[in-house]
Design an enzyme around this catalytic site. Structure first.
Site, PDB file in Angstrom:
ATOM      1  N   GLY A 172       0.829  -1.195   0.000  1.00 44.09           N
ATOM      2  CA  GLY A 172       0.000   0.000   0.000  1.00 44.09           C
ATOM      3  C   GLY A 172       0.864   1.244   0.000  1.00 44.09           C
ATOM      4  O   GLY A 172       2.021   1.235  -0.432  1.00 44.09           O
ATOM      5  N   GLY A 173       0.303   2.316   0.532  1.00 40.88           N
ATOM      6  CA  GLY A 173       1.021   3.585   0.541  1.00 40.88           C
ATOM      7  C   GLY A 173       2.301   3.530   1.345  1.00 40.88           C
ATOM      8  O   GLY A 173       3.161   4.408   1.208  1.00 40.88           O
ATOM      9  N   GLY A 407      24.786  13.776 -28.673  1.00 37.69           N
ATOM     10  CA  GLY A 407      24.121  14.306 -27.476  1.00 37.69           C
ATOM     11  C   GLY A 407      24.716  13.709 -26.222  1.00 37.69           C
ATOM     12  O   GLY A 407      24.810  14.369 -25.174  1.00 37.69           O
ATOM     13  N   ALA A 408      25.137  12.460 -26.336  1.00 38.03           N
ATOM     14  CA  ALA A 408      25.714  11.789 -25.168  1.00 38.03           C
ATOM     15  C   ALA A 408      27.024  12.469 -24.757  1.00 38.03           C
ATOM     16  O   ALA A 408      27.376  12.489 -23.580  1.00 38.03           O
ATOM     17  CB  ALA A 408      25.930  10.315 -25.462  1.00 38.03           C
TER      18      ALA A 408
END
Ligand code: HXC
Length: 517
Positions: A172-173, A407-408
């Site tokens: 759960g949370g 870009g790398a």
């Protein structure tokens, strides 16, 4: 009137009762599942005899469903402080034998208290989670308790290191507190994390899954990237936490401790002169480069099984802790994809907020092309990595071993993103792209027009390689500081870090940046 002796005796009895948590029968059941108790875990983590406990006598205030009759001292969580390798840490350790370690309002108050103390006094916080989640009999008070823990996780993020271990259920949370911390460790086949359990999954999506398949260490260590280490046992998990702590400062205004070493600062690494294969498309293991250069060959990797095309982790150079980021040519040729970008970006930010210098080893052919990556948002994720390197103000030392394209090149701690020292090996290829890609775009028309297209293309590719696939173009412009002998890599890194030790750099005043999440 009771004598002091009688009063002390009563205290001892109460302490013994609290130490027994939910009782021997539940402890035996817990052990039978291959799990240690909350207190046994603390004993393993802390230096012997250093534990000081808080709130041992705390009780829940719930009056629903007969809960007033089921009071267990400590209310399902053991909290306090102690030392790890002589350094203070605060901790909490949930006790599954007490109401399944479930979180009540008072249980949360105990956790919040040590969180506040850790932040105020500047020491790490270790959370050992083993809990059925919100105390169902309490309801909303438990949710309030969780929310307050989450708030403190966020407020103290980047103030003191926060480390979570998952030693049982975490559902759960409740998963969000570990997810908000700096490092999360699980135990393989004996712990799980998920938002909704297998039964709810079956109802909603009709999938049949086991807890391990849904949220075991194997899932979170390889597919989701939620955790940093899947341990073989609880002992292994605790040892891993210690090795992370060893490389962290106690808080954001300190530096990680220096650990003296007998490994010579100027130790040559001639093996690295042979490591790059003659064929540029052939792989090698970047971890060999790392372990050959760091102190005593010791490298503590985080997220080893997630996005293995990038390697991140901690080590030391000349006794000083660093974070290492390295493209891994052995997996997907070391290409940057969405997961690798997120993994490295998060790690860089962790290092930056805790004053840990970053050493980057670069061998990257670029970002991974294709619809799968584009649809996944490789632009957004790659931007995170760009952002993390650009905003980091810690010392940044970069070694380009081979490919550094496109870009790398910009992303991987380039000079242009405030890289402090950028060295290249003579084998470096710093360019917009490799010869094949360039050939497709630049030479296709010429090849068509030529009498021997294959020969023409081969010649042009060779020409391109000669002109661009080397470190000299970048060196001519000062984009790298020098071209170094691979055998001197360790020495050069240590000298750089020493030179940068007083580095002061800032970012413009702002409320906070807007990293593309
Ligand atoms: C109160 C709980 C409890 C809970 C377990 N127990 N979970 N008590 N609140 N959430 C108690 C059981 O009653 C039992 O008490 C003891 O702990 C051991 O539980 P068992 O079920 O016998 O153990 P086991 O078979 O190992 O199963 C463990 C389990 C299961 C898988 C965790 O107990 C379970 O499913 N619990 C509920 C999980 C859950 O749905 N939690 C709420 C999630 S919602 P006795 O007295 O018999 O020893 C949530 C919201 C958080 O957490 C939101 C935050 C934002």
């Amino acid at each position: 009137m009771a004598t002091m002796e009688e009063r002390l005796d009563e205290l001892m009895k109460k302490r013994a009762e609290a130490r027994l948590g939910g009782g021997q029968a539940r402890i035996d059941k817990h052990h039978a599942k291959g799990r240690l108790t909350a207190r046994e875990r603390i004993e393993l983590l802390l230096d012997e005899g250093s534990f000081e406990e808080f709130d041992m006598f705390k009780k829940h205030r719930c009056q629903n469903f007969g809960m007033e009759k089921t009071q267990i001292l400590s209310d399902g969580v053991v909290t306090g402080y102690g030392t790890v390798d002589g350094r203070t840490v605060y901790l909490y350790s949930q006790d599954f034998t007490s109401h399944g370690g479930s979180l009540s309002e008072t249980h949360a108050e105990k956790i919040c208290k040590v969180m506040d103390m850790a932040a105020k006094n500047g020491h790490p916080l270790i959370g050992m989670n083993d809990s059925g989640g919100a105390r169902i009999q309490e309801g909303i008070e438990a949710l309030k308790g969780y929310s307050e823990i989450f708030l403190k996780n966020v407020m103290y993020s980047g103030v003191v290191p926060q480390i979570s271990a998952i030693f049982g259920p975490c559902a759960g949370g409740a998963v969000y507190s570990p997810a908000l911390t700096d490092f999360t460790v699980m135990v393989k086949n004996n712990s799980y994390m998920f938002l909704t359990g297998p039964k709810v999954v079956k109802t909603v999506t009709h999938e049949d899954v086991t807890p391990e398949q849904l949220g075991g260490a194997s899932v979170h260590g390889t597919k989701s990237g939620v955790i940093h280490y899947g341990a073989d046992s609880e002992v292994d998990a605790i040892n891993y936490i210690k090795s992370i702590l060893e490389h962290m400062p106690s808080n954001n205004v300190e530096h990680a401790p220096i650990v003296p070493t007998n490994d010579p600062v100027d130790r040559a690494t001639p093996v690295l002169s042979q490591i790059i294969p003659d064929n540029p498309n052939q792989a090698y293991d970047i971890k060999e480069v790392i372990t050959n250069t760091v102190d005593d060959g010791r490298f503590v990797e985080t997220q080893p099984e997630y996005a293995p095309n990038i390697v991140v982790g901690f080590a030391r150079y000349g006794g000083k802790a660093v974070g290492i980021v390295a493209n891994q040519p052995k997996f997907l040729a070391g290409v940057l994809d969405s997961n690798a970008s997120c993994k490295a970006a998060r790690f860089i930010r962790t290092c930056d907020c805790f004053n840990i210098p970053i050493v980057t080893f670069v061998d990257v052919p670029g970002f991974l092309p294709g619809t799968a990556q584009e649809y996944m948002g490789v632009i957004r994720h790659g931007a995170k990595l760009m952002y993390a390197y650009a905003e980091a103000t810690v010392p940044k030392v970069t070694i380009i071993t081979r490919k550094n394209y496109g870009g790398a090149y910009c992303v991987m701690s380039s000079k242009h993103l405030r890289g402090d020292i950028n060295y290249a090996w003579p084998t470096a290829e710093i360019a917009v792209m490799g010869e094949k890609g360039a050939s497709e775009i630049l030479f296709a028309r010429g090849a068509k027009a030529s009498e021997d297209p294959a020969k023409y293309t081969a010649e042009k590719e060779e020409e391109y390689k000669e002109a661009f696939l080397n470190p000299y173009r970048a060196a001519e412009r000062g984009y790298i500081d020098d071209i170094i002998d691979p055998a001197k890599t360790r020495f050069k890194i240590i000298k750089s870090l020493e030179m940068l030790k007083n580095k002061r750099d800032t970012n413009p005043m702002k409320k906070h940046g807007n990293i593309p999440l």
